[in-house]
Design an enzyme around this catalytic site. Sequence first.
Site, mmCIF file in Angstrom:
data_model
loop_
_atom_site.group_PDB
_atom_site.id
_atom_site.type_symbol
_atom_site.label_atom_id
_atom_site.label_comp_id
_atom_site.label_asym_id
_atom_site.label_seq_id
_atom_site.Cartn_x
_atom_site.Cartn_y
_atom_site.Cartn_z
ATOM 1 N N HIS A 137 -6.475 3.707 -7.913
ATOM 2 C CA HIS A 137 -7.845 3.241 -8.115
ATOM 3 C C HIS A 137 -8.155 3.162 -9.609
ATOM 4 C CE1 HIS A 137 -8.425 4.285 -3.843
ATOM 5 N NE2 HIS A 137 -9.413 3.415 -3.883
ATOM 6 N N LYS A 141 -13.235 6.211 -10.865
ATOM 7 C CA LYS A 141 -13.370 6.847 -9.547
ATOM 8 C C LYS A 141 -13.453 8.360 -9.692
ATOM 9 C CE LYS A 141 -11.762 6.698 -4.820
ATOM 10 N NZ LYS A 141 -13.136 6.533 -4.343
ATOM 11 N N THR A 148 -10.279 6.996 1.431
ATOM 12 C CA THR A 148 -9.401 6.189 2.291
ATOM 13 C C THR A 148 -8.069 6.897 2.495
ATOM 14 O OG1 THR A 148 -10.433 4.185 1.442
ATOM 15 C CG2 THR A 148 -8.293 3.927 2.523
#
Length: 242
Positions: A137, A141, A148
Site C-alpha cells: 500500500h 496508510k 484486506t
Amino acid sequence: MIRIGLLGSSGRMGTLITSLAQNEFKSDLEIIAMARKGDPLDPLLSADVIIDVSFPPVMTQLANLALKKGKDLPRFVVGSTGWSPEGLCLLEKLAGATPTLLSTNFSSGVFALSMMLKEYAPLFKKMGYVPVMIEKHHIHKKDAPSGTARTLQGSIDPVHPAQVQTHSVRAGEVIGDHEVTFYGAGDQITLSHHAQDRTIFARGAIETARWLATAKTSSHSHRILGMSDYFESLKTNSLGVS
Ligand SMILES: NC(=O)c1ccc[n+]([C@@H]2O[C@H](COP(=O)([O-])OP(=O)(O)OC[C@H]3O[C@@H](n4cnc5c(N)ncnc54)[C@H](OP(=O)(O)O)[C@@H]3O)[C@@H](O)[C@H]2O)c1
C-alpha cells in the site's frame, strides 16, 4: 432518494465517494451531511445510511453517539480499517441496534479472491503447500497488515488466521496489492489482486450503501454484515439471511 451521511469526506476515499454521488449516482442518492476532522458528528445521524471512510477511533465516537441516541438510527456501512477487538465489540452492539455492514475492501475483485482462497486453500494445504501473503500500500496508510490482508488471512485459515505469514510493504502511492503464493517443494501457485484505481472501492461503498438502505429489515440478523451478505442478497434483496 437515499440520504447519505459521509464520515471522512475530505480524504482519498471520501472525495471519490462525493464525486460519484454527485455524478454517476445522483438520481439515486444525495449526501445530506459530511464530516471531516473538527466537524460535529451529530448531523450525520439524520441520514438514511452513513458511509464511514475515516478511522476506527472516529467511527467509534459516532457509534457511541448513535447508541446513545438509540432510536431512528441510520444504517451503517463501515469501511475504515484497523479495528481492535474492543472496537469490533462496539460495532457488534451497533449492529444489534441498526443494520451495520463492515468491509475491509469494497471491491468485487477482492471478494472473488477471498472466495477462491476459501475454496482452494484447504486443498493446497492438504497437498503440502504453505501460504505466504505480500500486501503493498501507499506510504500514508496507517494500519499494517491491511484490513484486506487480515480478511484474506481468515479466508486462508479461519482457525488461525494470524499464523498465515504476511508481509507488508508501504511504498510510493500504491493503491492496494494483495498476493498470496502457496509454496510447494518444487513449485508455487499465486493468486493476486491489484487495484489500479481507488474508484473501485468508492463505487463499492456506494453500491453497498444503496443496497443496505433499501434491503428489507424483517430478517435483520443483528450481527455485523459483510460483503458476502451483499453479494448473496443481490439475488433476494434480503438482509443477512444467507
Ligand atoms: N473498505 C475499503 O474498500 C477501503 C478502501 C480504501 C481505504 N479504506 C479505509 O478507509 C479509511 C480512509 O482511507 P483514506 O485513504 O481515504 O484516508 P485519508 O485520505 O487519510 O482520509 C481520512 C478522512 O478521515 C477524516 N478524519 C480524520 N480524523 C478525523 C476526526 N477526528 N473526525 C472526523 N474526521 C476525521 C479526515 O479529515 P481531514 O482531511 O480533515 O483530516 C479525512 O476526511 C482508512 O481506514 C482506510 O484504511 C477502506
